[in-house]
Design an enzyme around this catalytic site. Structure first.
Site, PDB file in Angstrom:
ATOM      1  N   ARG A   1     -20.819  20.246 -40.677  1.00 21.21           N
ATOM      2  CA  ARG A   1     -20.370  21.629 -40.546  1.00 21.21           C
ATOM      3  C   ARG A   1     -20.311  22.324 -41.904  1.00 21.21           C
ATOM      4  O   ARG A   1     -20.713  23.488 -42.044  1.00 21.21           O
ATOM      5  CB  ARG A   1     -18.995  21.651 -39.859  1.00 21.21           C
ATOM      6  CG  ARG A   1     -19.014  21.026 -38.473  1.00 21.21           C
ATOM      7  CD  ARG A   1     -17.624  20.713 -37.942  1.00 21.21           C
ATOM      8  NE  ARG A   1     -16.865  21.923 -37.672  1.00 21.21           N
ATOM      9  CZ  ARG A   1     -15.587  21.920 -37.286  1.00 21.21           C
ATOM     10  NH1 ARG A   1     -14.931  20.759 -37.169  1.00 21.21           N
ATOM     11  NH2 ARG A   1     -14.967  23.050 -37.037  1.00 21.21           N
TER      12      ARG A   1
ATOM     13  N   THR B   1     -16.546  18.280 -31.283  1.00 18.07           N
ATOM     14  CA  THR B   1     -17.856  17.642 -31.359  1.00 18.07           C
ATOM     15  C   THR B   1     -17.931  16.622 -30.234  1.00 18.07           C
ATOM     16  O   THR B   1     -16.961  15.928 -29.943  1.00 18.07           O
ATOM     17  CB  THR B   1     -18.045  16.941 -32.717  1.00 18.07           C
ATOM     18  OG1 THR B   1     -17.975  17.912 -33.758  1.00 18.07           O
ATOM     19  CG2 THR B   1     -19.397  16.242 -32.788  1.00 18.07           C
TER      20      THR B   1
ATOM     21  N   ILE C   1     -15.217  11.409 -34.404  1.00 18.81           N
ATOM     22  CA  ILE C   1     -15.853  12.713 -34.491  1.00 18.81           C
ATOM     23  C   ILE C   1     -14.798  13.779 -34.190  1.00 18.81           C
ATOM     24  O   ILE C   1     -13.747  13.487 -33.619  1.00 18.81           O
ATOM     25  CB  ILE C   1     -17.058  12.832 -33.536  1.00 18.81           C
ATOM     26  CG1 ILE C   1     -16.670  12.479 -32.092  1.00 18.81           C
ATOM     27  CG2 ILE C   1     -18.202  11.946 -34.000  1.00 18.81           C
ATOM     28  CD1 ILE C   1     -17.820  12.584 -31.107  1.00 18.81           C
ATOM     29  N   ASP C   2     -15.087  15.011 -34.597  1.00 25.30           N
ATOM     30  CA  ASP C   2     -14.122  16.095 -34.464  1.00 25.30           C
ATOM     31  C   ASP C   2     -13.787  16.402 -33.002  1.00 25.30           C
ATOM     32  O   ASP C   2     -14.544  16.047 -32.090  1.00 25.30           O
ATOM     33  CB  ASP C   2     -14.653  17.369 -35.124  1.00 25.30           C
ATOM     34  CG  ASP C   2     -14.890  17.205 -36.613  1.00 25.30           C
ATOM     35  OD1 ASP C   2     -14.220  16.348 -37.225  1.00 25.30           O
ATOM     36  OD2 ASP C   2     -15.747  17.925 -37.151  1.00 25.30           O
ATOM     37  N   MET C   3     -12.688  17.097 -32.798  1.00 28.04           N
ATOM     38  CA  MET C   3     -12.198  17.401 -31.454  1.00 28.04           C
ATOM     39  C   MET C   3     -13.265  18.087 -30.599  1.00 28.04           C
ATOM     40  O   MET C   3     -13.474  17.725 -29.436  1.00 28.04           O
ATOM     41  CB  MET C   3     -10.951  18.284 -31.527  1.00 28.04           C
ATOM     42  CG  MET C   3     -10.384  18.653 -30.163  1.00 28.04           C
ATOM     43  SD  MET C   3      -8.801  19.522 -30.242  1.00 28.04           S
ATOM     44  CE  MET C   3      -9.331  21.136 -30.846  1.00 28.04           C
TER      45      MET C   3
END
Length: 301
Positions: free
Chosen positions: A238, A136, A132-134
């Site tokens: 997103r 998130t 998952i994103d930084m």
């Protein structure tokens, strides 16, 4: 050397070692081939061919090759919600990426896992089954061996891993439940930003369920939604939510405001999958992180 162990039951008498292992473990065909040619199977502590028929009470062992990663260990907190011989599930905090990159070679979850191994006397190669994103938060899975990683990757390719997120978005969403089915691509290789691309994009499907609507005088209308991913494109949630006019609160990259929360209000709170070794169906959930809870309370007040 790590290993699986199974005690033969009365019901299994008459079966071969290979048949018993097939009944009790979800080993990939690649790993079964490796078991055979690298003599990784033991019977009562001694190497044994798969065609033998063990007796009740005998112990079948499957050895896993010793592996490790070379990421520098760093003392970074880990919220481990589950661990066994095949998997570690971590509830990731915001502000940290999962795996080292050129831009972020250190201070990652991989470095944190290496430190955890060092402190607990364990050794395995760090393999992430999902990322998952930084900024998130939420559940990520570390596969502790190649068999676990391959099995989970196969489950994800067949959309049999269920991943649910909660997101707090700007604006009021009137429709209670809908699906966004729009391809996503990367128009500029310099920027990490993605966008909906009818030509050149990859299929992306996002299911959205409204959980709560807010009409705040101070922050404006917002909507809390649950999101289910049916594909796994980079920045998919997103991109889709911003494309339909409801950017995630705090998501500056896609035009979100940061007055309510200082990072994208996106949390991977729920995951379901089949255990790669035992075949058990597993479900895990985590609570909303504090900053999202605080943002929701501001909107309710």
């Amino acid at each position: 050397m790590a290993k699986y162990e199974h005690t033969v039951t009365n019901d299994e008498v008459g079966l071969t070692i290979n048949q018993i292992l097939r009944q009790n473990y979800r080993f990939s065909s690649r790993f079964r081939t490796k078991m055979k040619y690298q003599s990784l199977v033991d019977l009562n502590g001694s190497p044994a061919p798969g065609y033998l028929r063990p007796e009740a009470g005998d112990i079948i062992g499957v050895r896993l090759p010793e592996e490790t990663s070379d990421f520098p260990p760093e003392n970074i907190p880990l919220d481990i919600i589950y661990e066994d011989d095949d998997l570690i599930l971590i509830n990731k905090q915001p502000g940290i990426i999962v795996h080292p990159t050129k831009g972020h070679p250190e201070h990652t979850i991989a470095n944190a896992v290496m430190y955890y191994m060092q402190q607990t006397g364990q050794s395995f190669k760090v393999r992430f089954a999902n990322r998952i994103d930084m900024d998130t938060t939420g559940i990520i899975i570390v596969a502790r061996n190649a068999n676990a990683q391959n099995d989970l990757s196969n489950q994800m390719r067949h959309n049999s891993v269920i991943k649910r997120y909660i997101a707090l978005v700007e604006g009021r969403i009137d429709e209670d439940h809908f699906t966004v089915d729009l391809p996503i691509g990367r128009p500029d290789q310099v920027s990490i930003r993605r966008t909906v691309m009818e030509t050149g994009g990859k299929d992306a499907v996002t299911e959205v369920q409204v959980l709560e609507r807010f009409e705040s005088e101070e922050y404006g209308p917002h909507t809390l939604v649950e999101v289910v991913l049916h594909t796994g494109r980079t920045h998919q949630i997103r991109v889709h939510l911003s494309h339909i006019g409801h950017v995630i609160a705090g998501d500056e990259l896609y035009g979100g405001k940061t007055d309510l929360i200082g990072r994208q209000a996106l949390h991977a709170y729920h995951i379901e999958f089949t255990h790669p070794a035992t075949g058990e169906y597993m479900t895990f959930e985590t609570e909303y992180p504090e900053d999202i809870r605080n943002a929701v309370e501001k909107l309710r007040s």
